[in-house]
Motif scaffolding. Structure first.
Motif, PDB file in Angstrom:
ATOM      1  N   ALA A  31       0.816  -1.217   0.000  1.00  0.00           N
ATOM      2  CA  ALA A  31       0.000   0.000   0.000  1.00  0.00           C
ATOM      3  C   ALA A  31       0.849   1.265   0.000  1.00  0.00           C
ATOM      4  O   ALA A  31       0.380   2.336  -0.407  1.00  0.00           O
ATOM      5  CB  ALA A  31      -0.945   0.001   1.203  1.00  0.00           C
ATOM      6  N   GLU A  32       2.096   1.164   0.443  1.00  0.00           N
ATOM      7  CA  GLU A  32       2.982   2.330   0.465  1.00  0.00           C
ATOM      8  C   GLU A  32       3.539   2.668  -0.916  1.00  0.00           C
ATOM      9  O   GLU A  32       4.050   3.771  -1.126  1.00  0.00           O
ATOM     10  CB  GLU A  32       4.142   2.075   1.437  1.00  0.00           C
ATOM     11  N   LEU A  33       3.435   1.720  -1.851  1.00  0.00           N
ATOM     12  CA  LEU A  33       3.927   1.987  -3.207  1.00  0.00           C
ATOM     13  C   LEU A  33       2.956   2.921  -3.913  1.00  0.00           C
ATOM     14  O   LEU A  33       1.748   2.669  -3.933  1.00  0.00           O
ATOM     15  CB  LEU A  33       4.067   0.680  -3.984  1.00  0.00           C
ATOM     16  N   PRO A  34       3.427   3.998  -4.537  1.00  0.00           N
ATOM     17  CA  PRO A  34       2.515   5.010  -5.086  1.00  0.00           C
ATOM     18  C   PRO A  34       1.657   4.515  -6.235  1.00  0.00           C
ATOM     19  O   PRO A  34       0.609   5.089  -6.519  1.00  0.00           O
ATOM     20  CB  PRO A  34       3.471   6.130  -5.532  1.00  0.00           C
ATOM     21  N   TRP A  35       2.060   3.444  -6.915  1.00  0.00           N
ATOM     22  CA  TRP A  35       1.304   2.959  -8.070  1.00  0.00           C
ATOM     23  C   TRP A  35       0.401   1.779  -7.735  1.00  0.00           C
ATOM     24  O   TRP A  35      -0.236   1.204  -8.627  1.00  0.00           O
ATOM     25  CB  TRP A  35       2.261   2.566  -9.202  1.00  0.00           C
ATOM     26  N   VAL A  36       0.327   1.399  -6.457  1.00  0.00           N
ATOM     27  CA  VAL A  36      -0.594   0.353  -6.023  1.00  0.00           C
ATOM     28  C   VAL A  36      -1.885   1.003  -5.542  1.00  0.00           C
ATOM     29  O   VAL A  36      -1.873   1.792  -4.590  1.00  0.00           O
ATOM     30  CB  VAL A  36       0.022  -0.526  -4.920  1.00  0.00           C
ATOM     31  N   ALA A  37      -3.010   0.667  -6.211  1.00  0.00           N
ATOM     32  CA  ALA A  37      -4.299   1.264  -5.845  1.00  0.00           C
ATOM     33  C   ALA A  37      -4.899   0.560  -4.631  1.00  0.00           C
ATOM     34  O   ALA A  37      -5.296   1.218  -3.667  1.00  0.00           O
ATOM     35  CB  ALA A  37      -5.257   1.201  -7.026  1.00  0.00           C
ATOM     36  N   HIS A  38      -4.983  -0.760  -4.679  1.00  0.00           N
ATOM     37  CA  HIS A  38      -5.443  -1.515  -3.515  1.00  0.00           C
ATOM     38  C   HIS A  38      -5.103  -2.988  -3.699  1.00  0.00           C
ATOM     39  O   HIS A  38      -4.792  -3.447  -4.807  1.00  0.00           O
ATOM     40  CB  HIS A  38      -6.959  -1.334  -3.271  1.00  0.00           C
ATOM     41  N   THR A  39      -5.174  -3.743  -2.604  1.00  0.00           N
ATOM     42  CA  THR A  39      -4.862  -5.166  -2.634  1.00  0.00           C
ATOM     43  C   THR A  39      -5.955  -5.944  -1.900  1.00  0.00           C
ATOM     44  O   THR A  39      -6.615  -5.421  -1.005  1.00  0.00           O
ATOM     45  CB  THR A  39      -3.507  -5.469  -1.958  1.00  0.00           C
ATOM     46  N   THR A  40      -6.150  -7.194  -2.318  1.00  0.00           N
ATOM     47  CA  THR A  40      -7.007  -8.127  -1.589  1.00  0.00           C
ATOM     48  C   THR A  40      -6.263  -9.439  -1.447  1.00  0.00           C
ATOM     49  O   THR A  40      -5.388  -9.774  -2.270  1.00  0.00           O
ATOM     50  CB  THR A  40      -8.341  -8.372  -2.317  1.00  0.00           C
ATOM     51  N   MET A  41      -6.600 -10.194  -0.387  1.00  0.00           N
ATOM     52  CA  MET A  41      -5.916 -11.463  -0.142  1.00  0.00           C
ATOM     53  C   MET A  41      -6.913 -12.496   0.356  1.00  0.00           C
ATOM     54  O   MET A  41      -7.770 -12.205   1.185  1.00  0.00           O
ATOM     55  CB  MET A  41      -4.797 -11.273   0.885  1.00  0.00           C
ATOM     56  N   THR A  42      -6.823 -13.701  -0.185  1.00  0.00           N
ATOM     57  CA  THR A  42      -7.623 -14.831   0.295  1.00  0.00           C
ATOM     58  C   THR A  42      -6.694 -16.014   0.510  1.00  0.00           C
ATOM     59  O   THR A  42      -5.566 -16.046  -0.030  1.00  0.00           O
ATOM     60  CB  THR A  42      -8.716 -15.225  -0.719  1.00  0.00           C
ATOM     61  N   HIS A  43      -7.151 -16.988   1.283  1.00  0.00           N
ATOM     62  CA  HIS A  43      -6.349 -18.182   1.555  1.00  0.00           C
ATOM     63  C   HIS A  43      -6.848 -19.358   0.731  1.00  0.00           C
ATOM     64  O   HIS A  43      -8.061 -19.549   0.560  1.00  0.00           O
ATOM     65  CB  HIS A  43      -6.401 -18.539   3.043  1.00  0.00           C
ATOM     66  N   ARG A  44      -5.902 -20.127   0.201  1.00  0.00           N
ATOM     67  CA  ARG A  44      -6.208 -21.350  -0.537  1.00  0.00           C
ATOM     68  C   ARG A  44      -5.254 -22.422  -0.061  1.00  0.00           C
ATOM     69  O   ARG A  44      -4.065 -22.406  -0.412  1.00  0.00           O
ATOM     70  CB  ARG A  44      -6.068 -21.109  -2.042  1.00  0.00           C
ATOM     71  N   ASN A  45      -5.771 -23.341   0.767  1.00  0.00           N
ATOM     72  CA  ASN A  45      -4.931 -24.350   1.416  1.00  0.00           C
ATOM     73  C   ASN A  45      -3.815 -23.649   2.188  1.00  0.00           C
ATOM     74  O   ASN A  45      -4.072 -22.844   3.065  1.00  0.00           O
ATOM     75  CB  ASN A  45      -4.390 -25.345   0.380  1.00  0.00           C
ATOM     76  N   GLU A  46      -2.563 -23.905   1.859  1.00  0.00           N
ATOM     77  CA  GLU A  46      -1.454 -23.269   2.572  1.00  0.00           C
ATOM     78  C   GLU A  46      -0.869 -22.103   1.775  1.00  0.00           C
ATOM     79  O   GLU A  46       0.251 -21.668   2.012  1.00  0.00           O
ATOM     80  CB  GLU A  46      -0.353 -24.299   2.851  1.00  0.00           C
TER      81      GLU A  46
END
Length: 321
Positions: A251-266
Motif C-alpha cells: 500500500a505504500e507503493l505510489p502505483w498500487v491502488a489496492h490489494t485483496t488477499m484470500t487463503h487457498r490451502n497453505e
C-alpha cells in the motif's frame, strides 16, 4: 488530421423512440478507422435499430452523427455509396450461382468492361474461400457458405465501411470460424462494424468493443481495456510462506491502488490493482521476492473473460464506461 481520418463513425446523443418505447438513449460512439468493432448487447438492446439509423433506413428522434464526416440524416446517399451492409438474414437469388449473384450485384456499382467485373467477382470468391463452389446454385449452400457469400456481396463495391448484423449468429462452429477468417482478411481493406451476441468471437477478432443495454451505451473502448475489468489493471500472486505485513508494504507503493488477499490451502492468493503498468511490470515481482519469508508460486496479470465483463455490465453490477 481531421476527425473523419481518425473515426469512421461518430454519434452524438443519438436517440430513437417508437411511440413510448425509447429504443436508443443518447448513444455517443466512435469507431476508429480500419478497426474490427464489436457491437454487443442482449436481444432487444437496440443494436439493429442503431445500425438502421446509421444506414439512413430510419431517422433519429434526437441527436445525430456522421460517417466519413457526412451527416447520417442529410447526407445518407453519399454515405451509402461507401458502405457495404450484410443484414441478419441475407437474401440471394437462390437458383443463380455464387458467381452470378456477385456479377448481378457488381453491375450496380461498376459500368466498366465485363472482364473487369469478372475479375472483381473472382477476387471476392477467392477472398471468401468459395472459388471451388463458384458455379453451384446458392440454394445448395450451407448456412456458413451463404454468410460468406453475403459478406462478399457487401464487399463487392470496395466499401470503406462494412456493417454486419449478426454475421455468424446462426452458424455452427466451423461456419463461424470461416466467417471470422474472412473478417480478419478484410481488416486491411476496410473498417468492420458488426453486431453479435457471441462473446467468444468478439474476443478473438475485435480491436474495440461497445456494449449496448436497453438502448444505452454502458461501456466502450479497446478490448484490452475492457478485459481489464472494473478494477483496472490487476496482478495476481500465489504466495507460500509468511507474507506478514505485505499488504501494508504494498500500500505504500505510489502505483498500487489496492490489494485483496484470500487463503487457498497453505497458499495466500493476492490481487494487486495498479495504476502504472510500467512500474508494476518492472518492480512488483522484484519487490515481493525481496521478502525471504515468501515463495512465489504463481504470478500473472489478471485478464477477465469478455463474458464475465458483459454479464456484470449488463446486470448493472459495475460501471466500466
Amino acid at each position: 488530421m481531421n476527425q473523419p481520418d481518425i473515426f469512421v463513425i461518430e454519434t452524438d446523443g443519438l436517440s430513437k423512440s417508437f411511440g413510448d418505447v425509447q429504443a436508443l438513449k443518447k448513444v455517443n460512439l466512435r469507431v476508429p478507422r480500419h478497426s474490427i468493432f464489436g457491437f454487443l448487447g442482449p436481444n432487444g438492446a437496440g443494436k439493429t435499430t442503431f445500425m438502421k439509423v446509421l444506414l439512413g433506413l430510419t431517422r433519429p428522434t434526437k441527436g445525430g452523427g456522421n460517417i466519413f464526416g457526412h451527416d447520417i440524416v442529410n447526407e445518407s446517399v453519399a454515405i451509402r455509396e461507401r458502405i457495404g451492409y450484410l443484414p441478419q438474414q441475407p437474401r440471394f437469388i437462390e437458383y443463380m450461382t455464387a458467381r452470378e449473384n456477385l456479377r448481378f450485384a457488381a453491375r450496380f456499382f461498376f459500368s466498366g468492361p465485363a472482364d473487369k467485373i469478372e475479375d472483381r467477382c473472382e477476387e471476392m470468391l477467392n477472398l471468401i474461400g468459395l472459388e471451388d463452389k463458384a458455379d453451384r446454385p446458392v440454394k445448395g449452400f450451407s448456412g456458413g457458405e451463404k454468410q460468406r457469400l453475403g459478406i462478399a456481396l457487401a464487399q463487392v463495391n470496395y466499401p470503406d465501411l462494412l456493417i454486419l448484423d449478426e454475421p455468424a449468429s446462426a452458424l455452427d462452429p466451423l461456419g463461424r470460424q470461416a466467417v471470422l477468417e474472412v473478417m480478419e482478411r478484410l481488416r486491411k481493406h476496410t473498417t468492420i462494424f458488426y453486431s453479435t451476441h457471441i462473446l467468444d468471437d468478439v474476443q478473438r477478432v475485435s480491436d474495440s468493443v461497445a456494449i449496448l443495454n436497453k438502448g444505452e451505451l454502458v461501456t466502450c473502448g479497446p478490448i484490452e481495456q475492457i478485459l481489464n475489468g472494473k478494477d483496472g489493471l490487476v496482478y495476481t500472486m500465489a504466495l507460500k510462506g509468511d507474507p506478514d505485513g505485505l499488504g501494508e508494504r504494498l500500500a505504500e507503493l505510489p502505483w498500487v491502488a489496492h490489494t485483496t488477499m484470500t487463503h487457498r490451502n497453505e497458499t495466500s492468493v493476492w490481487q494487486v490493482s495498479v495504476s502504472d503498468e510500467t512500474a508494476a511490470e518492472r518492480d512488483l515481482l522484484r519487490y515481493v521476492l525481496a521478502d525471504p519469508a515468501v515463495t512465489v508460486a504463481e504470478f500473472n496479470r489478471k485478464k477477465y473473460e469478455l463474458e464475465e465483463v458483459f454479464m456484470e455490465t449488463v446486470k448493472g453490477d459495475v460501471n466500466v464506461r
